[in-house]
Design a protein around this motif. Structure first.
Motif, PDB file in Angstrom:
ATOM      1  N   VAL A  84       0.864  -1.183   0.000  1.00  0.00           N
ATOM      2  CA  VAL A  84       0.000   0.000   0.000  1.00  0.00           C
ATOM      3  C   VAL A  84       0.896   1.226   0.000  1.00  0.00           C
ATOM      4  CG1 VAL A  84      -1.989  -1.051   1.158  1.00  0.00           C
ATOM      5  CG2 VAL A  84      -0.167  -0.040   2.541  1.00  0.00           C
ATOM      6  N   GLU A  85       0.347   2.331  -0.476  1.00  0.00           N
ATOM      7  CA  GLU A  85       1.106   3.578  -0.479  1.00  0.00           C
ATOM      8  C   GLU A  85       0.497   4.551   0.521  1.00  0.00           C
ATOM      9  OE1 GLU A  85       2.573   7.198  -3.458  1.00  0.00           O
ATOM     10  OE2 GLU A  85       1.649   5.392  -4.291  1.00  0.00           O
ATOM     11  N   ILE A  86       1.350   5.214   1.282  1.00  0.00           N
ATOM     12  CA  ILE A  86       0.888   6.153   2.308  1.00  0.00           C
ATOM     13  C   ILE A  86       1.257   7.581   1.909  1.00  0.00           C
ATOM     14  CG2 ILE A  86       2.991   6.134   3.753  1.00  0.00           C
ATOM     15  CD1 ILE A  86       1.096   5.957   6.201  1.00  0.00           C
ATOM     16  N   GLY A  87       0.402   8.514   2.290  1.00  0.00           N
ATOM     17  CA  GLY A  87       0.675   9.927   2.071  1.00  0.00           C
ATOM     18  C   GLY A  87       0.278  10.701   3.313  1.00  0.00           C
ATOM     19  N   TYR A  88       0.796  11.903   3.487  1.00  0.00           N
ATOM     20  CA  TYR A  88       0.515  12.673   4.705  1.00  0.00           C
ATOM     21  C   TYR A  88       0.817  14.145   4.494  1.00  0.00           C
ATOM     22  CZ  TYR A  88       5.472  11.501   4.857  1.00  0.00           C
ATOM     23  OH  TYR A  88       6.791  11.295   4.496  1.00  0.00           O
ATOM     24  N   GLY A  89       0.142  14.955   5.292  1.00  0.00           N
ATOM     25  CA  GLY A  89       0.375  16.389   5.256  1.00  0.00           C
ATOM     26  C   GLY A  89      -0.048  17.015   6.572  1.00  0.00           C
ATOM     27  N   ILE A  90       0.754  17.931   7.079  1.00  0.00           N
ATOM     28  CA  ILE A  90       0.452  18.589   8.355  1.00  0.00           C
ATOM     29  C   ILE A  90       0.489  20.100   8.155  1.00  0.00           C
ATOM     30  CG2 ILE A  90       2.880  18.616   9.114  1.00  0.00           C
ATOM     31  CD1 ILE A  90       1.822  18.051  11.968  1.00  0.00           C
ATOM     32  N   ARG A  91      -0.335  20.802   8.878  1.00  0.00           N
ATOM     33  CA  ARG A  91      -0.361  22.258   8.758  1.00  0.00           C
ATOM     34  C   ARG A  91       0.981  22.844   9.193  1.00  0.00           C
ATOM     35  NH1 ARG A  91      -5.318  20.492   9.652  1.00  0.00           N
ATOM     36  NH2 ARG A  91      -7.035  21.428   8.461  1.00  0.00           N
ATOM     37  N   ASP A 116      -2.497  -9.274   4.146  1.00  0.00           N
ATOM     38  CA  ASP A 116      -1.731  -9.158   2.899  1.00  0.00           C
ATOM     39  C   ASP A 116      -0.831  -7.930   2.809  1.00  0.00           C
ATOM     40  OD1 ASP A 116      -2.733 -11.539   1.889  1.00  0.00           O
ATOM     41  OD2 ASP A 116      -4.420 -10.570   0.878  1.00  0.00           O
ATOM     42  N   VAL A 117      -0.751  -7.100   3.839  1.00  0.00           N
ATOM     43  CA  VAL A 117       0.119  -5.921   3.762  1.00  0.00           C
ATOM     44  C   VAL A 117       1.522  -6.293   4.254  1.00  0.00           C
ATOM     45  CG1 VAL A 117       0.526  -3.555   4.525  1.00  0.00           C
ATOM     46  CG2 VAL A 117      -1.812  -4.339   4.091  1.00  0.00           C
ATOM     47  N   VAL A 118       2.464  -6.289   3.337  1.00  0.00           N
ATOM     48  CA  VAL A 118       3.855  -6.617   3.659  1.00  0.00           C
ATOM     49  C   VAL A 118       4.762  -5.403   3.451  1.00  0.00           C
ATOM     50  CG1 VAL A 118       5.811  -8.139   3.111  1.00  0.00           C
ATOM     51  CG2 VAL A 118       3.479  -9.030   3.007  1.00  0.00           C
ATOM     52  N   PHE A 119       4.397  -4.559   2.485  1.00  0.00           N
ATOM     53  CA  PHE A 119       5.208  -3.380   2.165  1.00  0.00           C
ATOM     54  C   PHE A 119       4.347  -2.118   2.223  1.00  0.00           C
ATOM     55  CE2 PHE A 119       6.643  -6.991  -0.443  1.00  0.00           C
ATOM     56  CZ  PHE A 119       7.935  -7.163   0.053  1.00  0.00           C
ATOM     57  N   ILE A 120       4.949  -1.037   2.716  1.00  0.00           N
ATOM     58  CA  ILE A 120       4.310   0.277   2.683  1.00  0.00           C
ATOM     59  C   ILE A 120       5.235   1.201   1.915  1.00  0.00           C
ATOM     60  CG2 ILE A 120       3.438   2.233   4.009  1.00  0.00           C
ATOM     61  CD1 ILE A 120       2.833   0.327   6.291  1.00  0.00           C
ATOM     62  N   GLU A 121       4.698   1.864   0.909  1.00  0.00           N
ATOM     63  CA  GLU A 121       5.487   2.755   0.073  1.00  0.00           C
ATOM     64  C   GLU A 121       5.092   4.207   0.298  1.00  0.00           C
ATOM     65  OE1 GLU A 121       6.018   1.638  -4.014  1.00  0.00           O
ATOM     66  OE2 GLU A 121       5.455  -0.437  -3.620  1.00  0.00           O
ATOM     67  N   ALA A 122       5.999   5.101  -0.053  1.00  0.00           N
ATOM     68  CA  ALA A 122       5.715   6.539   0.029  1.00  0.00           C
ATOM     69  C   ALA A 122       6.568   7.244  -1.016  1.00  0.00           C
ATOM     70  CB  ALA A 122       6.034   7.073   1.418  1.00  0.00           C
ATOM     71  N   GLU A 123       6.007   8.292  -1.592  1.00  0.00           N
ATOM     72  CA  GLU A 123       6.736   9.077  -2.596  1.00  0.00           C
ATOM     73  C   GLU A 123       6.781  10.528  -2.145  1.00  0.00           C
ATOM     74  OE1 GLU A 123       6.281   8.029  -6.763  1.00  0.00           O
ATOM     75  OE2 GLU A 123       5.797  10.130  -7.181  1.00  0.00           O
ATOM     76  N   THR A 124       7.935  11.147  -2.250  1.00  0.00           N
ATOM     77  CA  THR A 124       8.070  12.545  -1.844  1.00  0.00           C
ATOM     78  C   THR A 124       8.596  13.379  -3.013  1.00  0.00           C
ATOM     79  OG1 THR A 124      10.392  12.428  -1.128  1.00  0.00           O
ATOM     80  CG2 THR A 124       8.717  11.751   0.467  1.00  0.00           C
ATOM     81  N   GLU A 125       8.409  14.674  -2.902  1.00  0.00           N
ATOM     82  CA  GLU A 125       9.032  15.564  -3.876  1.00  0.00           C
ATOM     83  C   GLU A 125      10.534  15.593  -3.600  1.00  0.00           C
ATOM     84  OE1 GLU A 125       7.072  19.276  -3.377  1.00  0.00           O
ATOM     85  OE2 GLU A 125       5.220  18.597  -4.361  1.00  0.00           O
ATOM     86  N   PRO A 126      11.360  15.716  -4.631  1.00  0.00           N
ATOM     87  CA  PRO A 126      12.817  15.645  -4.445  1.00  0.00           C
ATOM     88  C   PRO A 126      13.358  16.623  -3.404  1.00  0.00           C
ATOM     89  CG  PRO A 126      12.264  15.594  -6.775  1.00  0.00           C
ATOM     90  CD  PRO A 126      10.987  15.897  -6.045  1.00  0.00           C
ATOM     91  N   GLU A 127      12.781  17.811  -3.332  1.00  0.00           N
ATOM     92  CA  GLU A 127      13.294  18.834  -2.414  1.00  0.00           C
ATOM     93  C   GLU A 127      12.681  18.767  -1.015  1.00  0.00           C
ATOM     94  OE1 GLU A 127       9.781  20.560  -4.647  1.00  0.00           O
ATOM     95  OE2 GLU A 127      11.551  19.332  -5.100  1.00  0.00           O
ATOM     96  N   ASN A 128      11.745  17.874  -0.795  1.00  0.00           N
ATOM     97  CA  ASN A 128      11.064  17.799   0.507  1.00  0.00           C
ATOM     98  C   ASN A 128      11.878  16.942   1.479  1.00  0.00           C
ATOM     99  OD1 ASN A 128       9.303  17.714   2.660  1.00  0.00           O
ATOM    100  ND2 ASN A 128       7.485  17.395   1.397  1.00  0.00           N
ATOM    101  N   LYS A 129      12.947  17.512   1.982  1.00  0.00           N
ATOM    102  CA  LYS A 129      13.853  16.779   2.869  1.00  0.00           C
ATOM    103  C   LYS A 129      13.211  16.456   4.218  1.00  0.00           C
ATOM    104  CE  LYS A 129      17.024  16.984  -0.239  1.00  0.00           C
ATOM    105  NZ  LYS A 129      17.309  15.783  -1.054  1.00  0.00           N
ATOM    106  N   ALA A 130      12.308  17.320   4.699  1.00  0.00           N
ATOM    107  CA  ALA A 130      11.651  17.075   5.987  1.00  0.00           C
ATOM    108  C   ALA A 130      10.804  15.806   5.916  1.00  0.00           C
ATOM    109  CB  ALA A 130      10.778  18.272   6.363  1.00  0.00           C
ATOM    110  N   SER A 131      10.087  15.644   4.810  1.00  0.00           N
ATOM    111  CA  SER A 131       9.267  14.451   4.636  1.00  0.00           C
ATOM    112  C   SER A 131      10.143  13.206   4.520  1.00  0.00           C
ATOM    113  CB  SER A 131       8.401  14.593   3.381  1.00  0.00           C
ATOM    114  OG  SER A 131       7.582  13.455   3.206  1.00  0.00           O
ATOM    115  N   GLY A 146      10.226   7.631  -8.530  1.00  0.00           N
ATOM    116  CA  GLY A 146       8.838   7.569  -8.949  1.00  0.00           C
ATOM    117  C   GLY A 146       8.510   8.652  -9.947  1.00  0.00           C
ATOM    118  N   LYS A 147       7.223   8.860 -10.185  1.00  0.00           N
ATOM    119  CA  LYS A 147       6.785   9.848 -11.166  1.00  0.00           C
ATOM    120  C   LYS A 147       7.049  11.277 -10.689  1.00  0.00           C
ATOM    121  CE  LYS A 147       3.133   6.878 -13.048  1.00  0.00           C
ATOM    122  NZ  LYS A 147       1.674   6.700 -13.245  1.00  0.00           N
TER     123      LYS A 147
END
Length: 224
Positions: A84-91, A116-131, A146-147
């Motif tokens: 599954v892929e996870i995403g997140y955002g905080i104020r 059936d969940v064995v892997f968790i994926e996440a994609e970040t923007e290249p410059e988003n070092k905090a994430s 990724g894209k």
């Protein structure tokens, strides 16, 4: 909705999926077109996949004591190829307090307990070092490009069955040995049997995990 949906509580946060009505309200009040489109996509996913809607819904992060909403996180669809892929955002005003790491870590623990969940994926923007630092703290490692930027993956920890079965065998051996007045022999025999079963099971699970990892490498585009 049928099934009762989970509520995750951490030291400082309450994390739970938003209802369809809650998402509709978020769409109505959202001023940014990009976020509005994201909410609309999540709502559509919830409506088209009622039984699995929690894999499409945004999960609200709320401070326990103050009841303040900090942001959202969630998954981008149900399990595919054991992933599954996870995403997140905080104020912005709540950044730098460890809330994101706390919330994402708790949601990861929940996800790894699901079928059936064995892997968790996440994609970040290249410059988003905090994430990226959040992901690294939680055990994610770089997987591929990724894209929209680098993709990271975390893997469900393997259970150490050898130690579990060894203790189980020791317990059974003690009981049988005590009944036969040969507790030492029973303990030794039980521990050896338990250890052998545990080693065999650990070996099988490791081979199975390696197989799943190889399958992921051959089908990276299907997980994006």
């Amino acid at each position: 909705m049928g099934k009762k949906e989970p509520v995750i509580k951490t030291k400082r946060l309450i994390i739970q999926p938003m209802t369809n009505e809650g998402i509709q309200h978020a769409i109505k009040v959202e001023s940014k077109e990009e976020m509005k489109a994201a909410y609309e996509e999540m709502l559509l996913g919830c409506m088209e996949n009622e039984e699995d809607r929690i894999w499409y819904a945004p999960w609200k992060m709320t401070l326990k004591k103050e009841g303040i909403s900090l942001g959202e996180l969630g998954f981008k669809g149900s399990t595919k190829e054991h992933s599954v892929e996870i995403g997140y955002g905080i104020r912005e005003e709540y950044e730098g307090n460890g809330y994101t790491t706390e919330a994402v870590g708790a949601l990861m623990d929940w996800a790894f307990r699901q079928k059936d969940v064995v892997f968790i994926e996440a994609e970040t923007e290249p410059e988003n070092k905090a994430s990226q630092r959040v992901l690294e703290k939680l055990g994610f490692v770089f997987d591929r490009e990724g894209k929209e930027g680098p993709r990271f993956v975390a893997e469900q920890p393997l259970t150490n069955w050898m130690s579990i079965y060894m203790l189980f065998g020791l317990s059974i051996g003690m009981s049988l040995g005590s009944a036969a007045d040969k507790i030492g022999v029973g303990m030794s025999l039980g521990m050896c049997i338990g250890m052998c079963i545990g080693i065999a099971l650990d070996s099988y699970l490791k081979k199975d995990r390696e197989k799943l990892k190889e399958e992921r490498k051959t089908k990276p585009e299907e997980n994006e």
